[in-house]
Motif scaffolding. Sequence first.
Motif, PDB file in Angstrom:
ATOM      1  N   ASN A 295       2.980  -1.774  14.228  1.00 30.14           N
ATOM      2  CA  ASN A 295       3.787  -1.759  13.002  1.00 30.14           C
ATOM      3  C   ASN A 295       2.873  -1.570  11.792  1.00 30.14           C
ATOM      4  OD1 ASN A 295       6.360  -2.290  11.545  1.00 30.14           O
ATOM      5  ND2 ASN A 295       5.217  -4.035  10.752  1.00 30.14           N
ATOM      6  N   LYS A 296       3.297  -0.734  10.853  1.00 26.48           N
ATOM      7  CA  LYS A 296       2.556  -0.515   9.615  1.00 26.48           C
ATOM      8  C   LYS A 296       3.377  -1.005   8.434  1.00 26.48           C
ATOM      9  CE  LYS A 296      -0.155   3.401  11.298  1.00 26.48           C
ATOM     10  NZ  LYS A 296      -0.545   4.812  11.082  1.00 26.48           N
ATOM     11  N   VAL A 297       2.725  -1.814   7.582  1.00 28.38           N
ATOM     12  CA  VAL A 297       3.379  -2.380   6.404  1.00 28.38           C
ATOM     13  C   VAL A 297       2.916  -1.628   5.177  1.00 28.38           C
ATOM     14  CG1 VAL A 297       3.719  -4.461   5.023  1.00 28.38           C
ATOM     15  CG2 VAL A 297       3.513  -4.640   7.514  1.00 28.38           C
ATOM     16  N   ILE A 298       3.879  -1.129   4.388  1.00 31.37           N
ATOM     17  CA  ILE A 298       3.592  -0.372   3.176  1.00 31.37           C
ATOM     18  C   ILE A 298       3.913  -1.230   1.964  1.00 31.37           C
ATOM     19  CG2 ILE A 298       4.157   1.709   1.854  1.00 31.37           C
ATOM     20  CD1 ILE A 298       2.689   2.251   4.475  1.00 31.37           C
ATOM     21  N   SER A 299       3.020  -1.238   0.966  1.00 31.51           N
ATOM     22  CA  SER A 299       3.229  -2.007  -0.250  1.00 31.51           C
ATOM     23  C   SER A 299       4.458  -1.491  -0.992  1.00 31.51           C
ATOM     24  CB  SER A 299       1.994  -1.898  -1.160  1.00 31.51           C
ATOM     25  OG  SER A 299       2.281  -2.382  -2.456  1.00 31.51           O
ATOM     26  N   THR A 301       4.868  -1.955  -4.126  1.00 34.98           N
ATOM     27  CA  THR A 301       4.482  -1.734  -5.523  1.00 34.98           C
ATOM     28  C   THR A 301       3.731  -0.415  -5.706  1.00 34.98           C
ATOM     29  OG1 THR A 301       2.498  -3.091  -5.169  1.00 34.98           O
ATOM     30  CG2 THR A 301       4.438  -4.183  -6.092  1.00 34.98           C
ATOM     31  N   ASN A 302       2.748  -0.133  -4.840  1.00 37.56           N
ATOM     32  CA  ASN A 302       2.049   1.156  -4.961  1.00 37.56           C
ATOM     33  C   ASN A 302       2.242   2.039  -3.732  1.00 37.56           C
ATOM     34  OD1 ASN A 302       0.358   0.079  -3.029  1.00 37.56           O
ATOM     35  ND2 ASN A 302      -1.377  -0.236  -4.410  1.00 37.56           N
ATOM     36  N   PHE A 303       2.997   1.561  -2.729  1.00 39.45           N
ATOM     37  CA  PHE A 303       3.452   2.360  -1.579  1.00 39.45           C
ATOM     38  C   PHE A 303       2.289   2.918  -0.749  1.00 39.45           C
ATOM     39  CE2 PHE A 303       6.230   2.877  -5.294  1.00 39.45           C
ATOM     40  CZ  PHE A 303       7.244   2.034  -4.874  1.00 39.45           C
ATOM     41  N   ARG A 304       1.243   2.109  -0.658  1.00 40.69           N
ATOM     42  CA  ARG A 304       0.121   2.445   0.201  1.00 40.69           C
ATOM     43  C   ARG A 304       0.056   1.449   1.344  1.00 40.69           C
ATOM     44  NH1 ARG A 304      -5.135   3.824  -3.426  1.00 40.69           N
ATOM     45  NH2 ARG A 304      -5.761   4.653  -1.389  1.00 40.69           N
ATOM     46  N   LEU A 305      -0.643   1.838   2.423  1.00 40.97           N
ATOM     47  CA  LEU A 305      -0.766   0.990   3.599  1.00 40.97           C
ATOM     48  C   LEU A 305      -1.475  -0.303   3.236  1.00 40.97           C
ATOM     49  CD1 LEU A 305      -0.456   0.713   6.716  1.00 40.97           C
ATOM     50  CD2 LEU A 305      -2.725   1.754   6.912  1.00 40.97           C
ATOM     51  N   THR A 306      -0.850  -1.435   3.557  1.00 37.90           N
ATOM     52  CA  THR A 306      -1.463  -2.723   3.294  1.00 37.90           C
ATOM     53  C   THR A 306      -1.825  -3.484   4.566  1.00 37.90           C
ATOM     54  OG1 THR A 306      -1.208  -4.814   2.110  1.00 37.90           O
ATOM     55  CG2 THR A 306       0.760  -3.902   3.100  1.00 37.90           C
ATOM     56  N   LEU A 307      -1.111  -3.183   5.687  1.00 44.44           N
ATOM     57  CA  LEU A 307      -1.390  -3.876   6.943  1.00 44.44           C
ATOM     58  C   LEU A 307      -1.030  -2.961   8.103  1.00 44.44           C
ATOM     59  CD1 LEU A 307      -2.228  -6.645   8.207  1.00 44.44           C
ATOM     60  CD2 LEU A 307       0.205  -7.205   8.297  1.00 44.44           C
ATOM     61  N   ASP A 308      -1.934  -2.849   9.052  1.00 45.44           N
ATOM     62  CA  ASP A 308      -1.701  -2.058  10.258  1.00 45.44           C
ATOM     63  C   ASP A 308      -1.776  -2.978  11.466  1.00 45.44           C
ATOM     64  OD1 ASP A 308      -1.453  -0.209  12.240  1.00 45.44           O
ATOM     65  OD2 ASP A 308      -3.317   0.870  11.816  1.00 45.44           O
ATOM     66  N   GLN A 309      -0.613  -3.380  11.953  1.00 46.82           N
ATOM     67  CA  GLN A 309      -0.538  -4.177  13.181  1.00 46.82           C
ATOM     68  C   GLN A 309      -0.589  -3.180  14.334  1.00 46.82           C
ATOM     69  OE1 GLN A 309       3.193  -5.838  12.006  1.00 46.82           O
ATOM     70  NE2 GLN A 309       2.276  -7.671  11.110  1.00 46.82           N
ATOM     71  N   ARG A 310      -1.774  -2.739  14.659  1.00 48.38           N
ATOM     72  CA  ARG A 310      -1.958  -1.525  15.452  1.00 48.38           C
ATOM     73  C   ARG A 310      -1.766  -1.715  16.951  1.00 48.38           C
ATOM     74  NH1 ARG A 310      -7.307  -2.066  17.202  1.00 48.38           N
ATOM     75  NH2 ARG A 310      -8.553  -3.524  15.955  1.00 48.38           N
ATOM     76  N   VAL A 354      -5.925  -0.579  -3.208  1.00 48.94           N
ATOM     77  CA  VAL A 354      -6.624   0.123  -4.294  1.00 48.94           C
ATOM     78  C   VAL A 354      -7.557   1.183  -3.729  1.00 48.94           C
ATOM     79  CG1 VAL A 354      -8.203  -0.118  -6.261  1.00 48.94           C
ATOM     80  CG2 VAL A 354      -6.485  -1.891  -5.800  1.00 48.94           C
ATOM     81  N   THR A 355      -8.418   0.762  -2.777  1.00 44.21           N
ATOM     82  CA  THR A 355      -9.399   1.702  -2.222  1.00 44.21           C
ATOM     83  C   THR A 355      -8.903   2.392  -0.962  1.00 44.21           C
ATOM     84  OG1 THR A 355     -10.460   0.015  -0.844  1.00 44.21           O
ATOM     85  CG2 THR A 355     -11.237   0.232  -3.122  1.00 44.21           C
ATOM     86  N   GLY A 356      -7.913   1.808  -0.300  1.00 40.61           N
ATOM     87  CA  GLY A 356      -7.420   2.367   0.963  1.00 40.61           C
ATOM     88  C   GLY A 356      -8.317   2.059   2.138  1.00 40.61           C
TER      89      GLY A 356
END
Length: 668
Positions: A295-299, A301-310, A354-356
Amino acid sequence: MRLTPPLCLIACCLTVPAFAQSAPDDEGEIVVLGSGLKLPPGTPAYGSSIIDRARLNNEASDRVENVLKDVAGFQQFRRSDSRSANPSAQGVTLRALGGNASSRALVLLDGVPLADPFFGYIPFTALSADRLSGVRITRGGGSGPFGAGAVAGTVELVSATRADLPTYSGSGFYGSNDAMSVTGSISPDLGGGYATVSGRFERGDGFFTTPDNQRVPATVRARYRDWSAGVRAVAPIDVDTELQFRGLLFRDDRTLRFSGADSASEGQDASIRLVRRGRWQVDALTYVQVRNFANKVISSTNFRLTLDQRNTPSMGIGGKIEIRPPVGADHVLRIGVDTRLADGELFEDAYSTVTGLVTTRRNAGGKTSTTGLFVEDDWSIGRLVLTGGIRADRWTITSGFFREANALGSVMSDQRYDDRAGTAVTGRAGALYRASDAVAVRVAGYTGFRLPTLNELYRPFVVFPVTTQANARLGLEKLRGVEAGIDVRPADGVRIGLTAFYNRLEDAIANVTIGTNLRQRRNVDAVVAKGLEFTAGMTRGSLSLDASYAFSDSGVRATGVSAGLDGFIPAQSPRHAASATLGWVPARDWSLSGTLRYVGKQYENDLQTDILPGAVTVDAVVRVPVAKHVSLVGRAENLFDETVVTRNQGGSIDLGTPRTVWIGIRVN
């Protein structure tokens, strides 16, 4: 953690055998090839609702989890079905005992627990209605001979038997949002037995779960794509004995809310069952389940990847054996043992929005097990049937750990949790009195327990911006309940049932708010649910009506750190739920049906600050024959396009299935 089907079969043969509950018929069933043992006479004392094969295959959404809503009080953690919910939120409960993504109801397929070994959710996309002969749903009832975990009730799914299966069948549908669904099966006779090979594939571009006024450029439709393939074989060994094998492979991919918010689940299951119906009756089963989840969690607020439950590999192994010795015509004695072991861990990476770049790598997991011995007897005394049983379970929670490292691999936290073990003794008893051929009165009392899942113990999760912490110190949930009911058949083709119940779930596991955008899984003192359940059915010539209503008055009992929740309604627990299906079969292979469902207001969270409004939906199905064994089928979900709110997190809304129309062909 992955096994090929041959290895699954070998693993099954090495585990402990087990018994599976048989086909759904309150009066017991005629034994047919591929079924189990006859139901004991005391089974109706605990009350139940039956969904037959015809209804399973006549649902507008063509989804098993939705047709189960015919039994009011059945619910998943969220109102979404398996096309637009995160798979890990597909826990099943009954009687409004509180929202929990892990299943509080024990869901069985031919006696095999279906819950994911790590999360406890039910992989509904792996189930296909054309592979089933029926479902029995028992609200309450404790554990009894079903095994640990039935604190909210038991959902028994039964595979289609030889009597249900045509030599070949299939269907193909096209629906709204460029959706398609294809199923097929072949069921040839093999010697004195038979085999069924079946498959299902579906995909869709999905709908926007986000309301118009909350959409952003990153908002996407809830796309889905899943498939499953199964084989079931039944081979007679002698006139009284048969061997049954079932294997299943499945894969499920979904996207929720934002681009990149993808989830995936997969599984490989296998089981072997031996049924002997002679003077000494035996029903034995052994199984293995290999599962994985990502599962991948997207923020938000800025819609970037914040957590990758890979990667979340897990395995469940178990078995059960039941023996029914000949103890006289008035008694059905059941003696058995069952066991289930779960082993799993998670691998996840946290990212800087911020940095990805990866900031933290986490690994956590553990093992749980239950092994129980049960004895139950049904004693028939004329019109009266007394039933009762007791079971003792040895449970363990072991090898728990949580490890956290930075992006360079330096360990920041390495926690090892103490092993725990204990014994739980539970029981149930009931009485059924048939006052006449038209009236039956029943009463029952029961206890049960549920172990916390590996997910609840060790895996934190984020539904941005809210973080929910795991809790390795969680204790067992323990149920005590009583109920009484009456079943009446006032005229031919008419049946009415009424049940009053009181259930107390002690040490209920809940997601408790402990700070701003922060929750933790904790045991609260109890959730108390009391209420009424009403069922009715009528058949008059070509018309039929089935209806169900549940009133559940649920409340949290809490002291100490959770005292602020005392008296609150548990999260995700509607007070009212109802369902009614009206069917018309004017001629052979012609049919028209409509289903109305209502779910009352409920709260998203434990603090009762976010409301999910009540909703009424109407579905419809029409079938018209166009050739021998071929029918044209039209289906409409949510016909009047009711707005169904499935999530409300501080005003951030998710919506359920809008009006969806299908057209297709069914070959049988």
